[in-house]
Design a protein around this motif. Sequence first.
Motif, PDB file in Angstrom:
ATOM      1  N   VAL A   4       4.230   5.930   9.843  1.00 36.96           N
ATOM      2  CA  VAL A   4       3.944   5.562   8.467  1.00 36.96           C
ATOM      3  C   VAL A   4       2.492   5.424   8.256  1.00 36.96           C
ATOM      4  O   VAL A   4       1.962   4.246   9.005  1.00 36.96           O
ATOM      5  CB  VAL A   4       4.713   4.474   8.087  1.00 36.96           C
ATOM      6  N   GLN A   5       1.618   5.987   7.472  1.00 34.46           N
ATOM      7  CA  GLN A   5       0.458   5.659   7.043  1.00 34.46           C
ATOM      8  C   GLN A   5       0.677   5.026   5.619  1.00 34.46           C
ATOM      9  O   GLN A   5       1.093   5.427   4.540  1.00 34.46           O
ATOM     10  CB  GLN A   5      -0.094   7.039   6.690  1.00 34.46           C
ATOM     11  N   LEU A   6       0.207   3.925   5.721  1.00 33.23           N
ATOM     12  CA  LEU A   6       0.110   3.154   4.411  1.00 33.23           C
ATOM     13  C   LEU A   6      -1.399   3.216   3.633  1.00 33.23           C
ATOM     14  O   LEU A   6      -2.268   3.725   4.188  1.00 33.23           O
ATOM     15  CB  LEU A   6       0.192   1.603   4.805  1.00 33.23           C
ATOM     16  N   THR A   7      -1.379   3.006   2.367  1.00 32.78           N
ATOM     17  CA  THR A   7      -2.470   2.810   1.485  1.00 32.78           C
ATOM     18  C   THR A   7      -3.192   1.827   2.002  1.00 32.78           C
ATOM     19  O   THR A   7      -2.901   1.028   2.595  1.00 32.78           O
ATOM     20  CB  THR A   7      -2.096   2.941  -0.067  1.00 32.78           C
ATOM     21  N   PRO A   8      -4.426   1.889   1.796  1.00 28.69           N
ATOM     22  CA  PRO A   8      -5.564   0.864   2.122  1.00 28.69           C
ATOM     23  C   PRO A   8      -5.100  -0.509   1.805  1.00 28.69           C
ATOM     24  O   PRO A   8      -5.121  -1.437   2.405  1.00 28.69           O
ATOM     25  CB  PRO A   8      -7.054   1.026   1.507  1.00 28.69           C
ATOM     26  N   GLU A   9      -4.688  -0.447   0.324  1.00 22.48           N
ATOM     27  CA  GLU A   9      -4.117  -2.010  -0.088  1.00 22.48           C
ATOM     28  C   GLU A   9      -2.661  -2.160   0.819  1.00 22.48           C
ATOM     29  O   GLU A   9      -2.653  -3.452   0.945  1.00 22.48           O
ATOM     30  CB  GLU A   9      -3.900  -1.556  -1.664  1.00 22.48           C
ATOM     31  N   GLY A  10      -1.867  -1.192   0.802  1.00 23.74           N
ATOM     32  CA  GLY A  10      -0.708  -1.597   1.727  1.00 23.74           C
ATOM     33  C   GLY A  10      -1.020  -2.067   3.185  1.00 23.74           C
ATOM     34  O   GLY A  10      -0.262  -2.865   3.628  1.00 23.74           O
ATOM     35  N   GLY A  11      -1.980  -1.181   3.666  1.00 19.81           N
ATOM     36  CA  GLY A  11      -2.321  -1.821   5.082  1.00 19.81           C
ATOM     37  C   GLY A  11      -2.668  -3.286   5.125  1.00 19.81           C
ATOM     38  O   GLY A  11      -2.554  -4.010   6.078  1.00 19.81           O
TER      39      GLY A  11
END
Length: 82
Positions: A4-11
């Motif tokens: 799963v690749q998260l957005t920068p904010e999500g990461g």
Amino acid sequence: MVRVQLTPEGGERFQRATAANIQRRLAIVVRGRVLSAPVIQSEIGGGTVVITMGAGARASSGRRRPSLATALSPFDGGRRSC
């Protein structure tokens, strides 16, 4: 395995959440069902989450649970990394 690749904010949010919850369980929920609840061993950063589930996971009824990749297939546009 599911990646799963998260957005920068999500990461960043995921990293803070895992750092604050080491040695606690993180439920993996798909369509309202908990497929797994592993213990967070360490802070998870970098914005990419790789989930692997053992082959021995069984539902309480004794039936084999669907794999995470199978459970997520309607959401991934046909792409799988298993």
